[in-house]
Design an enzyme around this catalytic site. Structure first.
Site, mmCIF file in Angstrom:
data_model
loop_
_atom_site.group_PDB
_atom_site.id
_atom_site.type_symbol
_atom_site.label_atom_id
_atom_site.label_comp_id
_atom_site.label_asym_id
_atom_site.label_seq_id
_atom_site.Cartn_x
_atom_site.Cartn_y
_atom_site.Cartn_z
ATOM 1 N N HIS A 107 -1.859 1.174 -9.678
ATOM 2 C CA HIS A 107 -2.426 -0.119 -9.677
ATOM 3 C C HIS A 107 -3.142 -1.337 -9.644
ATOM 4 O O HIS A 107 -4.086 -1.675 -9.331
ATOM 5 C CB HIS A 107 -3.591 0.299 -7.754
ATOM 6 C CG HIS A 107 -3.295 -0.495 -6.666
ATOM 7 N ND1 HIS A 107 -4.181 0.322 -5.209
ATOM 8 C CD2 HIS A 107 -3.867 -1.531 -6.681
ATOM 9 C CE1 HIS A 107 -4.567 -0.895 -4.826
ATOM 10 N NE2 HIS A 107 -4.264 -1.986 -5.403
ATOM 11 N N ARG B 164 1.157 -1.320 -0.178
ATOM 12 C CA ARG B 164 -0.574 0.011 0.081
ATOM 13 C C ARG B 164 1.046 2.152 0.062
ATOM 14 O O ARG B 164 1.795 1.183 -0.170
ATOM 15 C CB ARG B 164 -0.739 -0.347 1.340
ATOM 16 C CG ARG B 164 -1.931 -1.365 1.118
ATOM 17 C CD ARG B 164 -3.212 -0.955 0.906
ATOM 18 N NE ARG B 164 -4.137 -1.858 0.360
ATOM 19 C CZ ARG B 164 -4.059 -2.276 -0.198
ATOM 20 N NH1 ARG B 164 -3.648 -2.661 -1.452
ATOM 21 N NH2 ARG B 164 -5.776 -3.047 0.008
HETATM 22 P P1 NAP Z 1 -1.598 -12.038 4.356
HETATM 23 O O1 NAP Z 1 -2.633 -13.576 3.458
HETATM 24 O O2 NAP Z 1 -2.711 -11.932 5.280
HETATM 25 O O3 NAP Z 1 -0.714 -11.715 5.142
HETATM 26 C C1 NAP Z 1 -0.061 -10.491 5.592
HETATM 27 C C2 NAP Z 1 1.679 -10.539 5.969
HETATM 28 O O4 NAP Z 1 2.305 -9.461 6.702
HETATM 29 C C3 NAP Z 1 1.925 -12.316 7.090
HETATM 30 O O5 NAP Z 1 2.943 -12.694 6.757
HETATM 31 C C4 NAP Z 1 2.371 -11.823 8.495
HETATM 32 O O6 NAP Z 1 2.742 -11.675 9.312
HETATM 33 C C5 NAP Z 1 2.577 -9.896 7.762
HETATM 34 N N1 NAP Z 1 2.935 -9.096 8.636
HETATM 35 C C6 NAP Z 1 1.410 -7.907 8.914
HETATM 36 N N2 NAP Z 1 1.735 -7.434 9.758
HETATM 37 C C7 NAP Z 1 3.135 -7.588 10.295
HETATM 38 C C8 NAP Z 1 4.093 -7.179 11.053
HETATM 39 N N3 NAP Z 1 3.543 -5.506 12.271
HETATM 40 N N4 NAP Z 1 5.355 -6.944 11.113
HETATM 41 C C9 NAP Z 1 5.416 -7.923 9.973
HETATM 42 N N5 NAP Z 1 5.184 -8.739 9.656
HETATM 43 C C10 NAP Z 1 3.701 -8.339 9.726
HETATM 44 O O7 NAP Z 1 -1.898 -10.728 3.636
HETATM 45 P P2 NAP Z 1 -1.790 -11.206 1.637
HETATM 46 O O8 NAP Z 1 -2.592 -11.847 0.704
HETATM 47 O O9 NAP Z 1 -0.656 -11.351 1.667
HETATM 48 O O10 NAP Z 1 -1.654 -9.588 0.992
HETATM 49 C C11 NAP Z 1 -0.963 -8.218 1.785
HETATM 50 C C12 NAP Z 1 -0.877 -7.587 1.353
HETATM 51 O O11 NAP Z 1 -0.710 -7.034 0.187
HETATM 52 C C13 NAP Z 1 -2.838 -6.747 1.293
HETATM 53 O O12 NAP Z 1 -2.608 -6.464 2.968
HETATM 54 C C14 NAP Z 1 -2.466 -5.799 0.675
HETATM 55 O O13 NAP Z 1 -2.080 -3.942 0.761
HETATM 56 C C15 NAP Z 1 -1.323 -6.074 -0.497
HETATM 57 N N6 NAP Z 1 -2.271 -6.124 -1.584
HETATM 58 C C16 NAP Z 1 -1.935 -5.655 -2.463
HETATM 59 C C17 NAP Z 1 -2.387 -5.908 -3.904
HETATM 60 C C18 NAP Z 1 -2.294 -4.768 -5.032
HETATM 61 O O14 NAP Z 1 -2.584 -4.972 -5.888
HETATM 62 N N7 NAP Z 1 -0.914 -3.720 -4.966
HETATM 63 C C19 NAP Z 1 -2.934 -6.896 -4.601
HETATM 64 C C20 NAP Z 1 -3.562 -7.984 -3.223
HETATM 65 C C21 NAP Z 1 -3.038 -7.200 -1.935
HETATM 66 P P3 NAP Z 1 2.570 -13.418 9.956
HETATM 67 O O15 NAP Z 1 2.646 -14.863 8.891
HETATM 68 O O16 NAP Z 1 2.945 -13.664 11.277
HETATM 69 O O17 NAP Z 1 1.320 -13.646 10.120
#
Ligand code: NAP
Length: 307
Positions: free
Chosen positions: A270, A222
């Site tokens: 995006h 983000r």
């Molecule tokens: P997810 O499965 O919830 O994974 C989030 C990861 O971030 C997990 O490994 C989590 O750690 C880690 N994390 C969260 N808070 C943290 C912290 N304070 N310190 C260190 N690590 C932390 O989410 P996802 O589905 O992979 O998606 C991730 C993000 O990608 C979304 O929230 C979104 O912002 C972004 N995204 C962007 C697009 C785009 O088109 N640009 C598309 C999809 C997603 P744990 O494993 O320990 O929980």
């Protein structure tokens, strides 16, 4: 069963059509203020009024994206289960996007493109793969897929998450106490964290300064993760050699923002991993069916934690 759709900035037709085809018995409608109570909701950046009117009667609310940062400023009753999309066809797109960005930086493709456009035929120094370790922040559905995709090309891949993780071929770091070691082991930084209080502004002068010299930044998490002025300053100083940015604090990126004119920054609107209506509907409908049978389903958001 009544399903309401309240998704800012989303073309509703494929969603309504897909939901009606998949759940022929359901009443599916676009939410408007004062609409009758629904059983389930599909949302993207809903207004507080939607929550105030609908939340108490909803069995579950489904966010039609992986990130739930748009929900965090809202007051949502703790009893309402909120689910996010889990992959739903996005992680393969993310892996494609990030691999092309890493390969572009590693192989110096921008320099070749510039040379060829000027009619210049010359080779850059052969890059050494070991000099380009990649670090993926966030090892969830997106980050884990990206990290593993990068290992296919024999890059050194590091990963950082909140809790300890194990991934084949990836050196995993976790928690704030290992953040600096992760950064110091990284030259190409890929951000795939969710945006919440702990991760906002995490890519800043201090953390960029810890990356290996000649660093690159790929931000697909983000816009709020990056302190824009710090990134520009690190590029101008030469410590950061370039960036590929897909997400921004304000979208569309406002005219006149310095990112538009910094030639070492590549921008996309995006689009690194688009929400796919068909895959998302299949996942959501599967979860609605499981919840109706009294089963538990994955992907529940912890709004207190922020993801
Ligand atoms: P997810 O499965 O919830 O994974 C989030 C990861 O971030 C997990 O490994 C989590 O750690 C880690 N994390 C969260 N808070 C943290 C912290 N304070 N310190 C260190 N690590 C932390 O989410 P996802 O589905 O992979 O998606 C991730 C993000 O990608 C979304 O929230 C979104 O912002 C972004 N995204 C962007 C697009 C785009 O088109 N640009 C598309 C999809 C997603 P744990 O494993 O320990 O929980």
């Amino acid at each position: 069963m009544k399903i309401t759709f309240c998704c800012d900035d989303t073309w509703p037709d494929p969603w309504l059509k897909g939901l009606r085809e998949t759940l022929p018995g359901a009443e599916v409608s676009i939410w408007e203020p004062g609409a009758p109570q629904a059983d389930y909701a599909l949302v993207w950046a809903p207004p507080q009024q939607f929550i105030d009117e609908q939340a108490a009667g909803l069995k579950a609310m489904f966010n039609i994206g992986a990130g739930v940062d748009a929900l965090l400023p809202l007051t949502i009753p703790a009893a309402l289960p909120v689910y996010r999309l889990e992959d739903a066809g996005m992680s393969v797109q993310m892996a494609e996007y990030v691999c092309q960005a890493v390969i572009r930086f590693f192989r110096g493709l921008d320099a070749y493109e510039a040379d060829m456009a000027r009619g210049v035929w010359q080779h850059q120094r052969n890059p050494r793969r070991a000099e380009y370790p990649v670090g993926v922040m966030g090892l969830g559905k997106m980050g884990a897929r990206v990290a593993q995709a990068l290992t296919v090309f024999d890059y050194t891949v590091n990963g950082w998450s909140r809790s300890p993780r194990e991934l084949d071929g990836v050196t995993c770091f976790s928690g704030m106490e290992q953040l600096d070691d992760f950064l110091a082991s990284t030259r190409i930084l890929v951000n795939l964290l969710p945006l919440h209080a702990e991760t906002e502004n995490i890519i800043n002068a201090r953390t960029l300064g810890l990356l290996q010299s000649g660093a690159y930044v790929i931000n697909v998490g983000r816009g709020g993760h990056v302190v824009d002025a710090d990134l520009i300053a690190q590029i101008e100083s030469g410590h950061v050699s370039g960036a590929m940015l897909d997400v921004f604090r304000e979208e569309p990126l406002p005219a006149g923002h310095p990112f538009w004119t910094q030639e070492k920054i590549i921008l996309t609107p995006h689009t690194s991993a688009r929400t796919l209506a068909r895959d998302s509907i299949a996942q959501i409908v599967g979860k609605v069916a499981a919840l109706s049978r009294g089963e538990s389903v994955t992907g529940r958001v912890d709004l207190g934690r922020g993801y």
